[in-house]
Write an enzyme that holds these catalytic residues in place. Structure first.
Site, mmCIF file in Angstrom:
data_model
loop_
_atom_site.group_PDB
_atom_site.id
_atom_site.type_symbol
_atom_site.label_atom_id
_atom_site.label_comp_id
_atom_site.label_asym_id
_atom_site.label_seq_id
_atom_site.Cartn_x
_atom_site.Cartn_y
_atom_site.Cartn_z
ATOM 1 N N GLY A 177 49.919 20.018 -10.833
ATOM 2 C CA GLY A 177 49.785 20.887 -12.033
ATOM 3 C C GLY A 177 49.056 20.275 -13.071
ATOM 4 N N ALA A 178 47.907 21.136 -13.429
ATOM 5 C CA ALA A 178 46.869 20.584 -14.681
ATOM 6 C C ALA A 178 47.125 21.808 -15.816
ATOM 7 N N GLY A 179 48.291 21.880 -15.878
ATOM 8 C CA GLY A 179 48.631 22.979 -17.075
ATOM 9 C C GLY A 179 48.671 22.051 -18.162
ATOM 10 N N ALA A 221 51.468 20.399 -19.392
ATOM 11 C CA ALA A 221 52.189 19.348 -19.077
ATOM 12 C C ALA A 221 51.636 18.266 -18.151
ATOM 13 N N ASN A 270 45.609 20.412 -8.519
ATOM 14 C CA ASN A 270 45.805 21.563 -9.292
ATOM 15 C C ASN A 270 45.234 22.614 -8.206
ATOM 16 N N LYS A 271 45.753 24.037 -8.360
ATOM 17 C CA LYS A 271 45.366 24.907 -7.218
ATOM 18 C C LYS A 271 43.760 25.543 -7.822
ATOM 19 N N GLU A 323 53.124 39.626 -28.021
ATOM 20 C CA GLU A 323 51.627 39.217 -28.232
ATOM 21 C C GLU A 323 50.674 40.206 -27.603
ATOM 22 N N LYS A 356 48.023 30.188 -36.314
ATOM 23 C CA LYS A 356 47.850 30.369 -34.928
ATOM 24 C C LYS A 356 46.799 29.942 -34.350
HETATM 25 P P1 FAD Z 1 51.554 25.823 -16.955
HETATM 26 O O1 FAD Z 1 50.966 25.913 -18.066
HETATM 27 O O2 FAD Z 1 51.957 27.202 -16.084
HETATM 28 O O3 FAD Z 1 50.771 25.080 -15.908
HETATM 29 C C1 FAD Z 1 51.059 25.027 -14.557
HETATM 30 C C2 FAD Z 1 49.634 24.552 -13.886
HETATM 31 O O4 FAD Z 1 50.023 24.276 -12.455
HETATM 32 C C3 FAD Z 1 48.556 25.605 -13.558
HETATM 33 O O5 FAD Z 1 47.379 24.988 -13.969
HETATM 34 C C4 FAD Z 1 48.691 26.107 -12.248
HETATM 35 O O6 FAD Z 1 47.380 26.731 -11.692
HETATM 36 C C5 FAD Z 1 48.933 25.011 -11.441
HETATM 37 N N1 FAD Z 1 49.724 25.286 -10.260
HETATM 38 C C6 FAD Z 1 50.860 26.182 -10.143
HETATM 39 N N2 FAD Z 1 51.363 26.312 -8.950
HETATM 40 C C7 FAD Z 1 50.555 25.391 -8.063
HETATM 41 C C8 FAD Z 1 50.522 24.913 -6.982
HETATM 42 N N3 FAD Z 1 51.277 25.648 -5.948
HETATM 43 N N4 FAD Z 1 49.860 24.037 -6.543
HETATM 44 C C9 FAD Z 1 48.815 23.464 -7.171
HETATM 45 N N5 FAD Z 1 48.882 23.790 -8.681
HETATM 46 C C10 FAD Z 1 49.524 24.790 -9.078
HETATM 47 N N6 FAD Z 1 54.047 28.425 -25.637
HETATM 48 C C11 FAD Z 1 53.917 27.811 -26.884
HETATM 49 O O7 FAD Z 1 54.215 26.872 -27.269
HETATM 50 N N7 FAD Z 1 53.212 28.668 -27.729
HETATM 51 C C12 FAD Z 1 52.548 29.905 -27.574
HETATM 52 O O8 FAD Z 1 51.995 30.458 -28.419
HETATM 53 C C13 FAD Z 1 52.830 30.522 -26.229
HETATM 54 N N8 FAD Z 1 52.062 31.792 -25.819
HETATM 55 C C14 FAD Z 1 52.374 32.115 -24.790
HETATM 56 C C15 FAD Z 1 51.563 33.261 -24.502
HETATM 57 C C16 FAD Z 1 51.583 33.771 -23.169
HETATM 58 C C17 FAD Z 1 50.858 35.107 -22.868
HETATM 59 C C18 FAD Z 1 52.380 33.110 -22.166
HETATM 60 C C19 FAD Z 1 52.418 33.691 -20.624
HETATM 61 C C20 FAD Z 1 53.121 32.049 -22.375
HETATM 62 C C21 FAD Z 1 53.206 31.549 -23.746
HETATM 63 N N9 FAD Z 1 53.822 30.260 -24.169
HETATM 64 C C22 FAD Z 1 53.461 29.659 -25.420
HETATM 65 C C23 FAD Z 1 54.340 29.706 -22.925
HETATM 66 C C24 FAD Z 1 53.551 28.213 -22.566
HETATM 67 O O9 FAD Z 1 52.476 29.008 -21.700
HETATM 68 C C25 FAD Z 1 54.235 27.834 -21.120
HETATM 69 O O10 FAD Z 1 55.524 27.233 -21.766
HETATM 70 C C26 FAD Z 1 53.441 26.625 -20.860
HETATM 71 O O11 FAD Z 1 52.277 27.179 -20.212
HETATM 72 C C27 FAD Z 1 54.009 25.694 -19.789
HETATM 73 O O12 FAD Z 1 53.026 24.560 -19.629
HETATM 74 P P2 FAD Z 1 53.333 23.902 -18.015
HETATM 75 O O13 FAD Z 1 52.212 22.876 -18.051
HETATM 76 O O14 FAD Z 1 54.691 23.820 -17.750
HETATM 77 O O15 FAD Z 1 52.729 25.272 -17.109
HETATM 78 P P1 NAD Z 2 61.673 35.883 -23.119
HETATM 79 O O1 NAD Z 2 62.570 35.576 -21.977
HETATM 80 O O2 NAD Z 2 61.609 34.972 -24.271
HETATM 81 O O3 NAD Z 2 61.614 37.411 -23.551
HETATM 82 C C1 NAD Z 2 61.690 38.361 -22.423
HETATM 83 C C2 NAD Z 2 62.119 39.704 -23.144
HETATM 84 O O4 NAD Z 2 62.518 40.709 -22.248
HETATM 85 C C3 NAD Z 2 63.747 39.570 -23.963
HETATM 86 O O5 NAD Z 2 63.594 40.087 -25.042
HETATM 87 C C4 NAD Z 2 64.534 40.294 -22.935
HETATM 88 O O6 NAD Z 2 65.580 40.911 -23.597
HETATM 89 C C5 NAD Z 2 63.510 41.398 -22.318
HETATM 90 N N1 NAD Z 2 64.076 41.929 -20.851
HETATM 91 C C6 NAD Z 2 64.502 41.178 -19.862
HETATM 92 N N2 NAD Z 2 64.934 42.167 -19.173
HETATM 93 C C7 NAD Z 2 64.492 43.220 -19.385
HETATM 94 C C8 NAD Z 2 64.689 44.525 -18.655
HETATM 95 N N3 NAD Z 2 64.969 44.814 -17.382
HETATM 96 N N4 NAD Z 2 64.215 45.675 -19.250
HETATM 97 C C9 NAD Z 2 63.449 45.349 -20.650
HETATM 98 N N5 NAD Z 2 63.658 44.327 -21.322
HETATM 99 C C10 NAD Z 2 63.923 42.973 -20.603
HETATM 100 O O7 NAD Z 2 60.025 35.643 -22.226
HETATM 101 P P2 NAD Z 2 58.555 35.830 -22.780
HETATM 102 O O8 NAD Z 2 58.389 36.609 -23.827
HETATM 103 O O9 NAD Z 2 57.755 35.800 -21.600
HETATM 104 O O10 NAD Z 2 58.548 34.197 -23.104
HETATM 105 C C11 NAD Z 2 58.641 32.963 -22.243
HETATM 106 C C12 NAD Z 2 58.533 31.696 -22.970
HETATM 107 O O11 NAD Z 2 57.331 31.527 -23.510
HETATM 108 C C13 NAD Z 2 59.636 31.672 -24.366
HETATM 109 O O12 NAD Z 2 60.010 30.588 -24.151
HETATM 110 C C14 NAD Z 2 58.716 32.140 -25.216
HETATM 111 O O13 NAD Z 2 59.181 31.203 -26.455
HETATM 112 C C15 NAD Z 2 57.579 31.357 -24.884
HETATM 113 N N6 NAD Z 2 56.056 32.139 -25.606
HETATM 114 C C16 NAD Z 2 56.019 31.503 -27.006
HETATM 115 C C17 NAD Z 2 55.135 32.326 -27.450
HETATM 116 C C18 NAD Z 2 54.645 31.769 -28.964
HETATM 117 O O14 NAD Z 2 55.334 30.892 -29.411
HETATM 118 N N7 NAD Z 2 53.704 32.497 -29.795
HETATM 119 C C19 NAD Z 2 54.310 33.366 -26.866
HETATM 120 C C20 NAD Z 2 54.759 33.747 -25.734
HETATM 121 C C21 NAD Z 2 55.745 33.187 -25.083
#
Ligand code: FAD
Ligand code: NAD
Length: 405
Positions: free
Chosen positions: A10-12, A14, A37-38, A170, A378
């Protein structure tokens, strides 16, 4: 062990941060490092809500992995992992098998659909570039199609967002900004468009600061978002959903259900046979799997307990990158000798965007931010994540500098 084989999955946030750190800490002769990474690119998962709404093109959120890694030190394999075999010390890919001495699992998150009927088949997710691009195009198509029908269908203009956590909020901020542009572009009356948030709890952002929650609701309602709180999404169809509020069922017609109501670890982790806690691996203080100390699990696949509140830390990019720093240090210690470091989370706060020029957040312990100032913060956080992976060059190439709101 001669030259140890280190494989990073994974190249996310982490995995790529670990790779970026390791290529500074180890030389070609110290280890064979492979990153899998995929896709050929890394994406900023924390920006995906913007790509999905169409307020930021997805090419702004991604960059080539080969531009970050030093190919003399790290072998990048663009392939999809299909299985992790801990007892054989092997990883299966679509196009081959890799063996390892040390494995770092950073495969990230998937949407958790909790078995809700029809969700997996009919809802749109915001989990990667492919999903974000599909959702953006789907929404645009609904607007484009609306005036091409003899009987315009309201379900084309009802956008439902399931979940009022940070991802849902968001995305609502972005889509609330995007809808007026779409209305103008496709000659659709803004009053006909509904943006509906369905949240199971009696508040959005459960557990967050009440004053900031109120600010977020006011900001989103002022741009036309309707909140249905205490409402469980129970079923999803191609052309509608069923919610339940106080035991009463209600159908909402919509062609666009966005599922943003929770995430789980990549299911390959659960399938690996390693002991897990609801799909995540509870790692030791050095981020290793207790039963297989040559495997490190970081990012959204890892479970780390916050002893202060007796709950796991939520999965975030912030903690994933901090884990990567410690993981890289510990791998270096294993390869070259030295003390392993214990992981300790340093909480820098939480800031969530509410669309263009607006945001909420808590930083430095208890300092509340909202509005333009929070939105600047942000962008600073988004740029910092780029900096941590690719330095100033990457910030200048991909960073966000539109601070004026
Ligand atoms: P990922 O970022 O999911 O990376 C995983 C990598 O593995 C990807 O490159 C993927 O392509 C690769 N991969 C997956 N499956 C395979 C496979 N089978 N084979 C090869 N490669 C594979 N967190 C914050 O701290 N602040 C924020 O503001 C915030 N905003 C967010 C907004 C949104 C819309 C979302 C969805 C999440 C947000 N998060 C935020 C949460 C944050 O994005 C995740 O916690 C974070 O991406 C986790 O990092 P990771 O490296 O574990 O996984
Ligand atoms: P989350 O688990 O934080 O929130 C999911 C929400 O969906 C909850 O409020 C829950 O009550 C609701 N829910 C669950 N089942 C439901 C149902 N059947 N019907 C209606 N509502 C339902 O998930 P997320 O928002 O995807 O966040 C995932 C992770 O990513 C979290 O750790 C979050 O902190 C992180 N994240 C952080 C940021 C940021 O820091 N700006 C932004 C996005 C995500």
């Amino acid at each position: 062990m001669n030259k140890p084989k280190i494989v990073i999955l994974g190249a996310g946030y982490a995995g790529l941060t670990t790779a970026a750190r390791l290529q500074k800490k180890l030389n070609e002769n110290d280890a064979d490092i492979t990153l899998v990474n995929k896709d050929h690119y890394h994406y900023e998962a924390t920006w995906l809500h913007e790509n999905a709404a169409g307020t930021l093109h997805h090419d702004r959120s991604r960059f080539e992995i080969k531009d970050i890694i030093n190919s003399a030190k790290i072998n990048f394999v663009k392939d999809t992992v299909t299985a992790i075999k801990p007892d054989d010390k092997k990883v299966e890919l679509i196009n081959g098998v890799l063996d390892y001495d040390y494995l770092i699992v950073g495969l990230g998150f998937e949407a958790a659909t909790f078995g809700i009927p029809g969700l997996y088949e009919n809802a749109f997710m915001i989990g990667n570039i492919d999903q974000a691009r599909l959702l953006r195009q789907h929404i645009e198509y609904q607007f484009a199609k609306f005036n091409n029908e003899t009987e315009p269908a309201q379900e084309r203009l009802n956008i439902v967002v399931g979940g009022g956590g940070f991802t849902g909020i968001e995305f609502l901020g972005e889509i609330a900004d995007r809808v007026p542009q779409l209305c103008k572009e496709y000659d659709v009356d803004r009053n006909k468009v509904r943006i509906i948030n369905v949240e199971a709890m009696d508040t959005i952002l459960p557990g967050f600061d009440p004053e900031l929650i109120e600010y977020a609701m006011n900001s989103l309602e002022a741009r036309g978002v309707e909140f249905k709180l205490g409402a469980f999404l129970k079923e999803c169809r191609e052309d509608g959903i069923t919610i339940e509020v106080n035991g009463e069922k209600e159908d909402i017609p919509t062609n666009t259900t966005v599922w943003a109501a929770g995430v789980k670890a990549n299911s390959l982790v659960e399938k690996s046979g390693l002991e897990h806690n609801r799909g995540k691996i509870e790692v030791d203080k050095y981020l290793r799997v207790p039963s297989h100390e040559e495997i490190f699990v970081i990012g959204d696949c890892a479970l780390i307990w916050n002893k202060e509140i007796d709950r796991p830390y939520p999965p975030t990019a912030q903690i994933a990158m901090q884990e990567a720093d410690v993981c890289a240090h510990n791998i270096k210690a294993l390869v070259k000798g030295g003390e392993q470091e214990e992981f300790e989370f340093n909480n820098m706060g939480t800031v969530a965007s509410l669309g263009h020029g607006d945001a909420i957040g808590v930083v430095m312990g208890d300092k509340k931010l909202f509005g333009w100032y929070a939105s600047v913060m942000k962008k600073v956080i988004d740029n910092r994540a780029l900096y941590k992976i690719g330095g100033l060059g990457l910030v200048l190439k991909k960073g966000k500098f539109n601070f004026l709101g």
